[in-house]
Design a protein around this motif. Structure first.
Motif, PDB file in Angstrom:
ATOM      1  N   SER A 261       1.151  -1.407   0.284  1.00 56.66           N
ATOM      2  CA  SER A 261       0.179   0.178  -0.065  1.00 56.66           C
ATOM      3  C   SER A 261       1.199   1.167  -0.102  1.00 56.66           C
ATOM      4  O   SER A 261       1.655   0.914   0.762  1.00 56.66           O
ATOM      5  CB  SER A 261      -1.216  -0.056   1.683  1.00 56.66           C
ATOM      6  N   VAL A 262       0.236   2.247  -0.738  1.00 59.51           N
ATOM      7  CA  VAL A 262       0.966   3.444  -0.648  1.00 59.51           C
ATOM      8  C   VAL A 262       1.621   4.411   1.200  1.00 59.51           C
ATOM      9  O   VAL A 262       2.428   4.583   1.044  1.00 59.51           O
ATOM     10  CB  VAL A 262       0.297   4.891  -1.303  1.00 59.51           C
ATOM     11  N   ALA A 263       0.629   3.670   2.059  1.00 60.18           N
ATOM     12  CA  ALA A 263       0.904   4.652   3.390  1.00 60.18           C
ATOM     13  C   ALA A 263       1.722   2.944   3.596  1.00 60.18           C
ATOM     14  O   ALA A 263       2.720   3.792   4.235  1.00 60.18           O
ATOM     15  CB  ALA A 263      -0.522   3.643   4.423  1.00 60.18           C
ATOM     16  N   GLU A 264       2.215   1.910   3.545  1.00 61.28           N
ATOM     17  CA  GLU A 264       3.320   1.235   3.592  1.00 61.28           C
ATOM     18  C   GLU A 264       4.564   1.601   3.221  1.00 61.28           C
ATOM     19  O   GLU A 264       5.218   2.089   4.182  1.00 61.28           O
ATOM     20  CB  GLU A 264       2.741  -0.412   3.523  1.00 61.28           C
ATOM     21  N   PHE A 265       4.528   2.288   2.240  1.00 65.10           N
ATOM     22  CA  PHE A 265       5.850   3.376   1.212  1.00 65.10           C
ATOM     23  C   PHE A 265       5.886   4.328   2.138  1.00 65.10           C
ATOM     24  O   PHE A 265       7.283   4.144   2.291  1.00 65.10           O
ATOM     25  CB  PHE A 265       5.295   3.189   0.288  1.00 65.10           C
ATOM     26  N   LEU A 266       5.190   4.592   2.602  1.00 65.12           N
ATOM     27  CA  LEU A 266       5.445   6.331   3.221  1.00 65.12           C
ATOM     28  C   LEU A 266       5.880   5.840   4.511  1.00 65.12           C
ATOM     29  O   LEU A 266       6.900   6.478   5.227  1.00 65.12           O
ATOM     30  CB  LEU A 266       3.610   6.984   3.403  1.00 65.12           C
ATOM     31  N   GLU A 267       5.733   4.546   5.385  1.00 62.95           N
ATOM     32  CA  GLU A 267       6.040   4.363   6.377  1.00 62.95           C
ATOM     33  C   GLU A 267       7.972   3.613   6.244  1.00 62.95           C
ATOM     34  O   GLU A 267       8.802   4.173   6.712  1.00 62.95           O
ATOM     35  CB  GLU A 267       5.230   3.295   7.136  1.00 62.95           C
ATOM     36  N   ALA A 268       7.674   3.130   4.983  1.00 58.65           N
ATOM     37  CA  ALA A 268       9.210   2.717   4.609  1.00 58.65           C
ATOM     38  C   ALA A 268       9.931   3.995   4.749  1.00 58.65           C
ATOM     39  O   ALA A 268      11.552   4.580   4.809  1.00 58.65           O
ATOM     40  CB  ALA A 268       8.820   1.755   3.772  1.00 58.65           C
ATOM     41  N   LEU A 269       9.484   5.260   4.245  1.00 61.69           N
ATOM     42  CA  LEU A 269      10.198   6.201   3.335  1.00 61.69           C
ATOM     43  C   LEU A 269      10.637   7.148   4.898  1.00 61.69           C
ATOM     44  O   LEU A 269      11.686   7.133   5.458  1.00 61.69           O
ATOM     45  CB  LEU A 269       9.255   6.912   2.205  1.00 61.69           C
ATOM     46  N   GLN A 270       9.832   7.275   6.054  1.00 56.20           N
ATOM     47  CA  GLN A 270      10.365   7.952   6.583  1.00 56.20           C
ATOM     48  C   GLN A 270      11.097   7.156   7.534  1.00 56.20           C
ATOM     49  O   GLN A 270      11.728   8.371   8.471  1.00 56.20           O
ATOM     50  CB  GLN A 270       8.772   8.231   7.528  1.00 56.20           C
ATOM     51  N   LYS A 271      11.438   6.028   7.607  1.00 58.80           N
ATOM     52  CA  LYS A 271      12.529   5.707   8.134  1.00 58.80           C
ATOM     53  C   LYS A 271      13.780   5.385   7.567  1.00 58.80           C
ATOM     54  O   LYS A 271      14.282   6.038   8.462  1.00 58.80           O
ATOM     55  CB  LYS A 271      12.156   3.849   8.457  1.00 58.80           C
ATOM     56  N   SER A 292      -5.210  10.028  -3.175  1.00 60.15           N
ATOM     57  CA  SER A 292      -6.114  10.254  -3.267  1.00 60.15           C
ATOM     58  C   SER A 292      -6.715   8.724  -2.339  1.00 60.15           C
ATOM     59  O   SER A 292      -8.186   8.640  -2.541  1.00 60.15           O
ATOM     60  CB  SER A 292      -6.285  10.108  -4.634  1.00 60.15           C
ATOM     61  N   ASP A 293      -6.003   7.817  -2.711  1.00 61.63           N
ATOM     62  CA  ASP A 293      -6.559   6.571  -1.785  1.00 61.63           C
ATOM     63  C   ASP A 293      -4.898   5.810  -1.773  1.00 61.63           C
ATOM     64  O   ASP A 293      -4.120   5.843  -2.216  1.00 61.63           O
ATOM     65  CB  ASP A 293      -6.498   5.630  -3.078  1.00 61.63           C
ATOM     66  N   GLU A 294      -4.655   6.168   0.108  1.00 64.83           N
ATOM     67  CA  GLU A 294      -2.833   5.651   0.329  1.00 64.83           C
ATOM     68  C   GLU A 294      -3.040   4.246   1.212  1.00 64.83           C
ATOM     69  O   GLU A 294      -2.044   2.992   1.116  1.00 64.83           O
ATOM     70  CB  GLU A 294      -2.843   5.477   1.591  1.00 64.83           C
ATOM     71  N   ASN A 295      -4.166   3.723   0.261  1.00 61.98           N
ATOM     72  CA  ASN A 295      -4.883   1.868   0.397  1.00 61.98           C
ATOM     73  C   ASN A 295      -3.995   1.150  -1.072  1.00 61.98           C
ATOM     74  O   ASN A 295      -4.167  -0.436  -1.208  1.00 61.98           O
ATOM     75  CB  ASN A 295      -5.787   0.917   0.835  1.00 61.98           C
ATOM     76  N   ILE A 296      -3.896   1.739  -1.988  1.00 66.27           N
ATOM     77  CA  ILE A 296      -3.115   0.791  -3.191  1.00 66.27           C
ATOM     78  C   ILE A 296      -1.805  -0.345  -3.042  1.00 66.27           C
ATOM     79  O   ILE A 296      -0.932   0.980  -2.274  1.00 66.27           O
ATOM     80  CB  ILE A 296      -3.887   1.019  -4.241  1.00 66.27           C
ATOM     81  N   PRO A 297      -1.644  -0.534  -3.717  1.00 66.52           N
ATOM     82  CA  PRO A 297      -0.229  -0.727  -3.788  1.00 66.52           C
ATOM     83  C   PRO A 297       0.368  -0.036  -4.722  1.00 66.52           C
ATOM     84  O   PRO A 297       0.154   1.343  -4.502  1.00 66.52           O
ATOM     85  CB  PRO A 297       0.345  -2.708  -4.885  1.00 66.52           C
ATOM     86  N   PHE A 298       1.786   0.094  -3.420  1.00 69.13           N
ATOM     87  CA  PHE A 298       2.817   1.276  -4.292  1.00 69.13           C
ATOM     88  C   PHE A 298       3.842   0.748  -5.272  1.00 69.13           C
ATOM     89  O   PHE A 298       4.666  -0.046  -5.423  1.00 69.13           O
ATOM     90  CB  PHE A 298       3.304   1.921  -3.501  1.00 69.13           C
ATOM     91  N   GLN A 299       3.973   1.315  -6.552  1.00 68.55           N
ATOM     92  CA  GLN A 299       4.643   1.053  -7.956  1.00 68.55           C
ATOM     93  C   GLN A 299       4.452   2.885  -8.717  1.00 68.55           C
ATOM     94  O   GLN A 299       4.255   3.264  -8.375  1.00 68.55           O
ATOM     95  CB  GLN A 299       4.451  -0.162  -8.206  1.00 68.55           C
ATOM     96  N   ILE A 300       5.689   2.655  -9.462  1.00 65.08           N
ATOM     97  CA  ILE A 300       6.303   3.918  -9.724  1.00 65.08           C
ATOM     98  C   ILE A 300       6.505   3.207 -11.538  1.00 65.08           C
ATOM     99  O   ILE A 300       6.455   4.600 -12.651  1.00 65.08           O
ATOM    100  CB  ILE A 300       7.954   5.403  -9.873  1.00 65.08           C
ATOM    101  N   PHE A 301       6.065   2.433 -11.764  1.00 65.93           N
ATOM    102  CA  PHE A 301       5.200   2.302 -13.906  1.00 65.93           C
ATOM    103  C   PHE A 301       4.532   1.481 -13.546  1.00 65.93           C
ATOM    104  O   PHE A 301       3.857   0.193 -12.578  1.00 65.93           O
ATOM    105  CB  PHE A 301       7.140   1.403 -13.782  1.00 65.93           C
ATOM    106  N   ARG A 302       4.100   1.082 -14.360  1.00 71.41           N
ATOM    107  CA  ARG A 302       2.411   0.530 -14.625  1.00 71.41           C
ATOM    108  C   ARG A 302       3.365  -1.248 -15.371  1.00 71.41           C
ATOM    109  O   ARG A 302       4.414  -1.583 -15.412  1.00 71.41           O
ATOM    110  CB  ARG A 302       1.972   0.974 -16.009  1.00 71.41           C
TER     111      ARG A 302
END
Length: 302
Positions: A261-271, A292-302
């Motif tokens: 999730s995007v929320a999970e990525f943000l947590e890792a980014l802060q760490k 707009s939605d922190e619950n979807i999987p995070f990646q920067i490419f399709r």
């Protein structure tokens, strides 16, 4: 009937192949001497971000980079327009800004604190000078928000827009204590002398990110909170400075870790930022995210 089915499948295949990853990188490390802005190491960020994208299914032909004098207001606006024109349904868009940042007088009454946040482009001055320079070359958060929503609409619900802002709106705009600490922003408000910020009367105009039907999800990562300082990071390995957020983003996405999730990525980014600052309270940087939605999987490419 078979012929029609063949044509239909061919059309769908061509459409899928047309979908791609697109990026716009703005890197401003050296400003005109008369602008009042001191040098930072945004040029080093450019190399990291380009490498990251090329290793994550971006083609060099779809990565546009504007550096220093190339990144003036007119050129950046044209680059946004070109990106929008080329975007098709399903595209993933990555926007990266490494530059100074500055708060400025709100010009449409949509801000709770009476101040717009802005990115300092190459031809944006440090001081408000009536009749000479009144902020037209700063990139306000309102303007950036309009472009983000235009891209979200064009990319559609199968696309994505990711924005990284390695700038801040605190500090001195110069080297801290004149030693080895570079800061990407200033606490000096860009406004006429004597300006006192007041809550805006039209906060309904705010372009805060939110889910919109048929629009792509969008994520905006900023280096720190408005009252925190964005210090550059010095890599002992590379023997050079980088933007704190840029380096953390680069390091994290080069790892084999997947983010559910995007929320999970943000947590890792802060760490990661905490690790880079050495957990020093005087250097605390809180990565700020709007999405707009922190619950979807995070990646920067399709």
């Amino acid at each position: 009937m078979r012929y029609r089915l063949f044509l239909y499948c061919l059309t769908i295949s061509a459409f899928v192949l047309a979908q791609t990853n697109r990026a716009l990188i703005i890197s401003i490390g050296t400003y005109p001497i008369i602008s009042g802005w001191e040098k930072i190491h945004a040029g080093n960020d450019k190399g990291l971000v380009t490498e990251l994208l090329l290793n994550n299914q971006y083609q060099s032909s779809n990565i546009k980079v504007l550096s220093n004098a190339q990144a003036n207001k007119k050129a950046v606006t044209a680059a946004f327009q070109q990106c929008w024109e080329q975007t098709v349904y399903g595209d993933f868009i990555y926007l990266h800004f490494s530059c100074h940042g500055q708060q400025m007088m709100d010009d449409n009454g949509d801000e709770e604190d009476g101040l717009d946040e802005s990115l300092v482009l190459y031809d944006a001055g440090y001081w408000y000078i009536p009749g000479k320079y009144e902020g037209e070359n700063h990139l306000r958060d309102d303007e950036l928000g309009i472009w983000i929503n235009k891209l979200r609409k064009k990319a559609g619900d199968k696309g994505q827009v990711t924005v990284v802002l390695d700038a801040c709106h605190s500090g001195t705009g110069n080297r801290d204590n004149g030693v080895n600490d570079y800061i990407r922003g200033t606490s000096a408000i860009f406004a006429p002398e004597g300006y006192t910020p007041k809550p805006g009367m039209h906060q309904e105009l705010s372009l805060k990110l939110k889910p919109i039907k048929d629009f792509s999800p969008a994520f905006v990562f900023s280096a720190c909170l408005a009252n925190e300082i964005n210090y550059e990071y010095y890599s002992q390995t590379q023997k050079q400075f980088y933007g704190m957020l840029t380096y953390a983003f680069y390091t994290l996405l080069r790892s084999p870790e997947n983010f559910n999730s995007v929320a999970e990525f943000l947590e890792a980014l802060q760490k990661k930022v905490n690790q880079l600052t050495g957990f020093r309270k005087s250097r605390k940087q809180t990565v700020y995210m709007e999405c707009s939605d922190e619950n979807i999987p995070f990646q920067i490419f399709r």
